[in-house]
Write a protein that holds these residues in place. Structure first.
Motif: not given
Lengths: 309, 256
Positions: A176-182
């Motif tokens: 659905e969307m790009t998820v960038f998580f630390s």
């Protein structure tokens, strides 16, 4: 189909180099885990991506928009400790965010429902627990339906149930969307990520698909478990294994023995033969965990960055 | 830009209302506005009654209070408590949001930083306009009851000059709030800036504080203080510069 493109990202604070010029790219629609020990540069990277800090050198392009060059990239951002206006209710806060974005029919109730705050939408945020604030933080990031979601340590403050809920939501966002998580919670990254980047001392140590990374770093190790009353025989087995030339290490833990082999093929053949007269409860070849890979890579201080595709 | 400013101004005004800052400012300025003519009226009686029996044979002659005393009292009260309120209400406005992590959350949304500052300034300006208007109305009514009504146009000129002076203080406090890395340092910096502004009044007739002298002279038809148009221009200029500097500093600032 790249959603995030980072080139030579460098950030210095006086004499301290927080980011030492790394490249990274993230595929559109994927969930990217950005791992690193404390002080590695994760939050600094995310702050630059969110437009809250400026890079000393290099650039970040998100969905074709270069960060810090005027136009705002289509992002939603959740800082590690989000600060809210305690006098607002959750619904009022989301309504305020929607108005800032000029949304005519914002899905406020659906968003509150999605993050599990539907029942407390009319309560003041000042009375929220840290976990509830984290959920509201996710809600405000999701509300404008951004193409890229940037999350800084989204699960670190949560209890196990809260973490599971947050990771489930992130999992639902795949495609659905790009998820960038630390994160520094490796189990969470292992569970939800498609791709992983590991940063250490401001340098990207590796970027790879999660499955490729786990396969590539598979360890030549196996675990043997005997019946509970067979600890002495297991200790004797450990000594016999240590005496062979093909064992690197045999670590005893109660009735379990973890064996790391120098020669895995030989270990498979000969160890099984040595177990013939023992009451074995379990014999399991061990895969690599992200924790092993993480520790191994972050301990190589000056390793060259590696991209595995 | 104007749409976002409207959204942000609405948020700021709601915040001032919900956190009771608006009520405090209205109550304090109205209270001192009402009290000013009353204090002017009763001060001679108070002094007389305090002096009775203390010094035998000594006769204290206090002139009958006039409308001029009521206006002096109003200027004194507003210049002290208005200053205090203006600094207290605005020095934490930006530093506080940065310290509490609200700025980091909000600046990732389409909220230009200059709009953020402008909405803060506008909300404070509206709050003090309302407070000063109520205080001035109360003071006018009581002055008219206890003495006689000051000429309305002249009285409004005094209030207008007071307001410009207050706006300058608010703009300087907001600048301190932008420059300070914490609430504490912002408060300290605001104090330094305001003290410098007040001290400037003893050295030059161009200082913002001279607006109050000018306003007084207008209101009581006195020739003591000539027109201070240049002081007005300096005050507006200082406020505009402080506002522009706040926007420029915040735009360049990295948010933690």
């Amino acid at each position: 189909m790249t959603a995030i493109e980072i080139r030579n990202l460098t950030k210095r604070f006086g004499d301290v180099t927080a980011l030492a010029g790394f490249d990274l790219s993230v595929l559109r629609g994927s969930i990217f885990g950005f791992l690193g020990p404390n002080g590695a540069g994760k939050t600094t990277t995310l702050r630059i991506m969110a437009g809250l800090a400026r890079a000393t050198a290099g650039r970040v392009v998100i969905e074709g928009v270069e960060v810090g060059r005027g136009a705002r990239p289509p992002i939603g951002y959740l800082p590690d400790t989000p600060g809210f206006y305690g006098w607002m209710t959750a619904r009022e806060f989301l309504s305020y965010i929607a108005r800032l974005h000029g949304l005519s029919d914002p899905p406020i109730d659906a968003t509150l429902e999605r993050v599990g705050l539907a029942d407390v939408g009319s309560k003041r945020v000042g009375g929220f627990s840290r976990g509830m604030k984290q959920r509201l933080g996710l809600a405000q990031a999701l509300l404008p339906q951004p193409r890229v979601l940037l999350l800084d340590e989204p699960v670190s403050a949560l209890d196990p149930a809260g973490r599971k809920a947050m990771l489930d939501i992130m999992g639902e966002l795949r495609g659905e969307m790009t998820v960038f998580f630390s994160t520094h919670i490796l189990g969470d990254a292992e569970r939800v990520c498609d791709e992983i980047g590991i940063i250490n001392r401001g340098r990207l140590v590796i970027q790879a698909r999660r499955d490729d990374l786990l396969a590539r770093f598979a360890r030549p190790a196996f675990e043997i478990e005997l019946a509970p009353d067979e600890a002495p025989r297991l200790a004797a087995l450990a000594e016999r294994l240590d005496a062979t030339g093909w064992i690197e290490r045999a670590a005893l833990d109660g009735t379990r023995l973890r064996v790391t082999a120098r020669d895995l093929d030989r270990a498979r053949r000969e160890a099984l033969a040595m177990l013939a007269d023992l009451p074995v409860v379990r014999f399991e070849m061990l895969g690599a965990t992200l924790e092993d890979i993480f520790l191994s890579l972050t301990q190589q201080a000056d390793a060259q960055p590696e991209v595995v595709r | 830009m104007m749409r976002v400013f409207g959204v942000q101004l609405r948020k700021e005004l709601t915040e001032l209302w919900r956190t009771r800052k608006l009520i405090i400012v209205l109550a304090v300025l109205t209270g001192f506005g009402l009290m000013s003519p009353i204090l002017a009226k009763i001060t001679p009686d108070l002094i007389e009654s305090l002096g009775e029996g203390q010094m035998e044979g000594v006769v204290i002659t206090i002139p009958e209070p006039t409308q001029k005393d009521a206006i002096d009292q109003l200027i004194k009260n507003i210049s002290q408590f208005g200053l205090l309120l203006a600094v207290l209400m605005s020095f934490g406005a930006i530093a506080g949001e940065r310290e509490r992590g609200q700025a980091a959350l909000m600046f990732a949304h389409p909220l230009p930083r200059e709009v953020f500052v402008a909405a803060k300034f506008a909300a404070q300006a509206i709050m003090f306009a309302a407070g000063l208007a109520l205080g001035a109305l109360g003071a006018y009514i009581y002055t008219a009851i206890l003495f006689n009504a000051p000429p309305l146009g002249r009285y409004l000129a005094l209030i207008g000059l007071m307001y410009v002076w207050l706006l300058c203080l608010i703009a300087l406090s907001l600048l301190a709030s932008t420059l300070g890395r914490s609430m504490g340092s912002a408060g300290g910096l605001a104090f330094v800036l305001i003290v410098a502004l007040l001290l400037a009044g003893t050295f030059t007739n161009l200082a913002p504080g001279k607006l109050l002298e000018w306003g007084r002279a207008i209101a009581i038809r006195s020739d003591d203080s000539p027109a201070r148009w240049r002081a007005l221009a300096v005050t507006v200029g200082v406020a505009a510069l402080a506002f522009a500097a706040s926007c420029a500093v915040l735009r360049r600032q990295e948010i933690d």
